[in-house]
Design an enzyme around this catalytic site. Sequence first.
Site, PDB file in Angstrom:
ATOM      1  N   CYS A  13      80.481 -44.826 -18.943  1.00 50.59           N
ATOM      2  CA  CYS A  13      79.689 -45.770 -19.751  1.00 50.59           C
ATOM      3  C   CYS A  13      79.769 -47.178 -19.149  1.00 50.59           C
ATOM      4  CB  CYS A  13      80.197 -45.819 -21.193  1.00 50.59           C
ATOM      5  SG  CYS A  13      80.039 -44.249 -22.047  1.00 50.59           S
ATOM      6  N   CYS A  51      71.447 -36.721 -19.512  1.00 46.94           N
ATOM      7  CA  CYS A  51      72.875 -36.963 -19.342  1.00 46.94           C
ATOM      8  C   CYS A  51      73.495 -37.547 -20.620  1.00 46.94           C
ATOM      9  CB  CYS A  51      73.135 -37.926 -18.195  1.00 46.94           C
ATOM     10  SG  CYS A  51      72.408 -37.378 -16.649  1.00 46.94           S
TER      11      CYS A  51
END
Lengths: 138, 405
Positions: free
Chosen positions: A106, A37
Site C-alpha cells: 500500500c 489487485c
Amino acid sequence: MAYSDKVIDHYENPRNVGSFRKEEEGVATGMVGAPACGDVMKLQIKVNKQGVIEDAKFKTYGCGSAIASSSLVTEWVKGKTVDEAATIRNTQIAEELALPPVKIHCSILAEDAIKAAVADYRKKYAGATEDADKKAAD
Amino acid sequence: MDARRKPIYLDYSATTPVDKRVAEKMIPWLTENFGNPASRSHGYGWEAEEAVENARAEVAKLVNCDPKEIVWTSGATESDNLALKGAAHFYKTKGKHLVTVKTEHKAVLDTMRELEREGFEVTYLDPQPDGLVDLGKFEAALRPDTIVASVMHVNNEIGVIQPIAEMGEILRKRSIIFHVDAAQSTGKVPIDLQSLKVDLMSFSAHKTYGPKGIGALFIRRKPRVRLEAQMHGGGHEKGFRSGTLPTHQIVGMGEAFRIARVEMATEGERIRMLRDRLLAGFRDMEEIYVNGDLEHRVPHNLNVSFNFVEGESLIMGMKELAVSSGSACTSASLEPSYVLRAIGRNDELAHSSIRFTIGRFTTESDIDFAVNLIKERIGKLREMSPLWEMYKEGIDLNTVQWAAH
C-alpha cells in the site's frame, strides 16, 4: 487484521478526499494500481507558478491501509515543491502508519501515485519546474 | 471484547452460538454423569451409553435414517476426510477416479488433493454462474472407473442448494458412491435419507446451535457402503472411528438436532422474512450484485457484491457488524474468494462481496440497523473510490489499461 491508530484515524477521517477538474491550471493526476489487485489510487496535485504544490486530493479504492497511505501523502506533499514531493519514499509512509509487512504494498502504491502525478505534471507543463527552480535560484 | 459494544452477529454460517437449551442439557454429562460410554461393567458407563444412543436417534430422526447408520466424529471436516479417504481406499481396486465441484468446502477439496497425491484422479467441475451444478455436465464427468462423487448440499459462501436428489439417481444407476457434505444444511433444508440416494453424508453440530468439536457421518447400510477407517484404536463406532466418545458433546448435538427438527419450519419462515427485508433494504442501491441463485438457496444466506468498493475497507467500515468478506485479505492472504471466482465473478466483485448469514437470534431491528449502516458506509467509500467516479463519468473500466502490480 489489527490496524494502527494512525491508519484507523486516516480511514475514519480521510484528509483531502475529492477531485480537481483535470483541465484546471496546474493540476496533474497520477493513477496507479488495478482493480483486480484490490487497490487503485488516484492522486491529484495542484501546482502553483513557483512549482510548489498548493493543494492535493485523492480517491482510493482499496483496503484501510491503502486509504490511509494515500490520505497521508496528500498531507505530506502540500507545501513541497514537485521535486521535493518526488523524494517521498514508501518506507517513510510505512513507518509513519506502522504498516504490517502484508500491507507494505500500500505504501509502495502511494509512492508510485506521487511519482505518477509528478510525471504527469512534467509532461503537461514541460519545463515548468526547471523555470521555477531557476527563478528560485536567482 | 466489551460485551456492550459487541457487533451484531450476522455470520451464522461461520458458526452459531450454542442454544441455551442445548448447553443446559450438556452440563450434567461433564460433571455428574461423567462415565465412559464404552464402560460395560457399571452404571456410569451404561447411562452414558444410553445418552449417546438417544442423541444418535435424534440425529438420525432429523435426516430420516437408521441410528445404526450414524457414526460420531469430531466435526464435518473429519467426516469429509473419513468418507472420501475411507471410500477411495476401500474401493480403489474398482477404479481410481473421483468427481467433485470447484465450490466445495476446503475439507473436501484438500482431501481430494491428498488423494491425488496418493495416485487417484479427480475431476473438479465448474458450477454455472448461478452456483448450481449442471446435471448434464455432472453426468458427462462420470467415467467407468469413477468410484466416488462428492457434492455439498448447501454452499457455505453463497447458500445455494445443489440438486443432490437428481445427482443421487444418476450415481446410484452406475453404483458410484455419493458423498454429500451437509454441514450447512441441517436445520435449514429438510433431508430425507430414505428417499435421497446418498451413501455418505457429513454433519456438524456447531452450524446448528450445537457445540464445536462434534459431528457425524451417515454411512448407508442398504445398499451397504464400506469404508477403510482413518482412526485406529479401541474399535469404537463399529471400528469406523476409534476414540472415547465425548458424551457431553454428543448429547449437545442430539439436543441441537432435535430442536432443529421441531423448529425448522417456523424458524425458516422467520429467517426468510428477515433475509428478504435485508435484500429489500439494498434494492435502491446502484451496482450491487447478489451472488448465487436466489431461488435454490437457504433463506439464511445473502451474499452481495458492492461494486467499486474494496472488501477489506468495507469490513473495516462495518465494525458494528460481524460479517464475512469474500476478499480473503481478512484471513491474511490477498486472494479473492475461490467460490465467487468459480461462479465467474471477476476479482473486483469477488473482493467487494459481503456474506450475511442470519440465524435464530437475529431480530428485525438487527437487520434495519445493518441496512442503514451499510448504505451509509458504502456511500462514503464510493465517494472515496476512483472507480465509482469513473463509472459515474461513464467510463467503461474494462477498457482502461491498468498497471497490475
